[in-house]
Motif scaffolding. Sequence first.
Motif, PDB file in Angstrom:
ATOM      1  N   VAL A  72       0.819  -1.139  -0.002  1.00 45.94           N
ATOM      2  CA  VAL A  72      -0.115   0.027   0.111  1.00 45.94           C
ATOM      3  C   VAL A  72       0.833   1.160  -0.011  1.00 45.94           C
ATOM      4  CG1 VAL A  72      -1.591   1.360   1.324  1.00 45.94           C
ATOM      5  CG2 VAL A  72      -1.979  -1.269   1.304  1.00 45.94           C
ATOM      6  N   ARG A  73       0.616   2.057  -1.073  1.00 40.42           N
ATOM      7  CA  ARG A  73       1.392   3.334  -1.094  1.00 40.42           C
ATOM      8  C   ARG A  73       0.320   4.395  -0.431  1.00 40.42           C
ATOM      9  NH1 ARG A  73       4.604   6.548  -5.890  1.00 40.42           N
ATOM     10  NH2 ARG A  73       2.640   6.787  -6.945  1.00 40.42           N
ATOM     11  N   VAL A  74       0.881   4.833   0.704  1.00 39.98           N
ATOM     12  CA  VAL A  74      -0.083   6.103   1.328  1.00 39.98           C
ATOM     13  C   VAL A  74       0.125   7.352   0.644  1.00 39.98           C
ATOM     14  CG1 VAL A  74      -0.094   4.981   3.466  1.00 39.98           C
ATOM     15  CG2 VAL A  74       1.638   6.428   3.168  1.00 39.98           C
ATOM     16  N   PRO A  75      -0.607   8.229   0.405  1.00 39.93           N
ATOM     17  CA  PRO A  75      -0.578   9.559  -0.293  1.00 39.93           C
ATOM     18  C   PRO A  75       0.473  10.226   0.524  1.00 39.93           C
ATOM     19  CG  PRO A  75      -2.451   9.498   1.111  1.00 39.93           C
ATOM     20  CD  PRO A  75      -2.109   8.069   0.873  1.00 39.93           C
ATOM     21  N   VAL A  76       0.638  10.287   1.731  1.00 41.19           N
ATOM     22  CA  VAL A  76       1.795  11.035   2.498  1.00 41.19           C
ATOM     23  C   VAL A  76       2.235  10.245   3.662  1.00 41.19           C
ATOM     24  CG1 VAL A  76      -0.015  12.527   3.576  1.00 41.19           C
ATOM     25  CG2 VAL A  76       2.202  13.368   3.118  1.00 41.19           C
ATOM     26  N   GLY A  77       3.210  10.799   4.171  1.00 42.15           N
ATOM     27  CA  GLY A  77       3.816   9.790   5.377  1.00 42.15           C
ATOM     28  C   GLY A  77       3.180  10.454   6.708  1.00 42.15           C
ATOM     29  N   GLU A  78       1.999  10.421   6.874  1.00 40.84           N
ATOM     30  CA  GLU A  78       1.170  11.046   7.916  1.00 40.84           C
ATOM     31  C   GLU A  78       0.846   9.865   9.046  1.00 40.84           C
ATOM     32  OE1 GLU A  78       0.692  13.906   9.269  1.00 40.84           O
ATOM     33  OE2 GLU A  78       1.022  15.227   7.687  1.00 40.84           O
ATOM     34  N   THR A  79       0.935  10.114  10.306  1.00 40.82           N
ATOM     35  CA  THR A  79       0.820   9.112  11.386  1.00 40.82           C
ATOM     36  C   THR A  79      -0.560   8.584  11.360  1.00 40.82           C
ATOM     37  OG1 THR A  79       2.516  10.012  12.791  1.00 40.82           O
ATOM     38  CG2 THR A  79       0.938   8.596  13.975  1.00 40.82           C
ATOM     39  N   TYR A  80      -1.352   9.507  11.280  1.00 40.63           N
ATOM     40  CA  TYR A  80      -2.969   8.658  11.228  1.00 40.63           C
ATOM     41  C   TYR A  80      -3.135   7.929  10.141  1.00 40.63           C
ATOM     42  CZ  TYR A  80      -4.884  12.156   7.785  1.00 40.63           C
ATOM     43  OH  TYR A  80      -5.002  12.850   6.498  1.00 40.63           O
ATOM     44  N   LEU A  81      -2.805   8.320   8.855  1.00 40.87           N
ATOM     45  CA  LEU A  81      -3.007   7.494   7.771  1.00 40.87           C
ATOM     46  C   LEU A  81      -2.276   6.023   7.871  1.00 40.87           C
ATOM     47  CD1 LEU A  81      -2.506  10.056   4.780  1.00 40.87           C
ATOM     48  CD2 LEU A  81      -4.732   8.738   5.294  1.00 40.87           C
ATOM     49  N   ILE A  82      -1.320   6.221   8.366  1.00 42.93           N
ATOM     50  CA  ILE A  82      -0.446   4.960   8.324  1.00 42.93           C
ATOM     51  C   ILE A  82      -1.040   3.988   9.344  1.00 42.93           C
ATOM     52  CG2 ILE A  82       1.788   3.921   9.131  1.00 42.93           C
ATOM     53  CD1 ILE A  82       3.233   6.331   8.103  1.00 42.93           C
ATOM     54  N   LYS A  83      -1.540   4.426  10.567  1.00 37.66           N
ATOM     55  CA  LYS A  83      -2.180   3.882  11.500  1.00 37.66           C
ATOM     56  C   LYS A  83      -3.624   3.115  10.896  1.00 37.66           C
ATOM     57  CE  LYS A  83      -3.031   6.059  15.318  1.00 37.66           C
ATOM     58  NZ  LYS A  83      -3.671   6.819  16.528  1.00 37.66           N
TER      59      LYS A  83
END
Length: 258
Positions: A72-83
């Motif tokens: 999964v490529r997240v849109p940006v390296g933000e903690t809440y998205l990664i969680k």
Amino acid sequence: MPAPFNAFKQALKQGDTVFGCWLGLADTYSAELMGTAGFDWLVIDGEHAPNDLRSIMAQLQVLEASDSHPVVRVPVGETYLIKQMLDAGAQTLLVPMVDNADQARQLVRDVTYPPHGDRGVGYALTRAARFSQIADYGTTADDEICLLVQVESVKGLENLNAILAVDGIDGVFIGPADLAADMGYMGNALHPDVQDAIMTALHKIHAAGKAPGILSTHDDMTRDALEAGAQFVAVGADVLLLSHAAQALAGKWRDTLT
């Protein structure tokens, strides 16, 4: 019962070469189709495709039946998205635009449970822990999470050694398109200066004991990247495969009239 085994992470750790493809159509049916094609891994793209948490989770669900490992490529390296992505069941994350070691260190914390990281402990409610059926998830999940960071700027290349020194990074992916643009060669990732920067970076990543990664739809570049040590190599994208095949088919029959 421990967290599910991450065969993709193990393959990289063993030095294996694995071939993948990008998923940008943001659809479960096409993702399921791609899962039957024989790729070792598939990127569910949250950066440049119209995906959100629910559509990514749905694609994770259909790919679970395939032999292709979902990245999964997240849109940006933000903690809440990664969680959210980890709780939805992603075990391998690709994080774009990592320019320095501080970013890399925070990303490692984002994918790691306390006391060594910042990942929220709510796994009993999540798909990742089979909705509390994996009782040992909290104590075993960290070992099965694979963190891949994208270095795709001149600044990132300048800081590559420091990024590679961060413990917990499993692989570093060089982003050709963004790097080319940042070097002043928009749309020309095959420019000799860009290619030299890419291959030098791949060599450096390999020498540091991390897995080097690349996306290449040009055979000569792909071969050069493999020779430079690239291990996780994406060789296409579903959008391009469909678009190019459709254009060729339409052109073939349209040309018969002229």
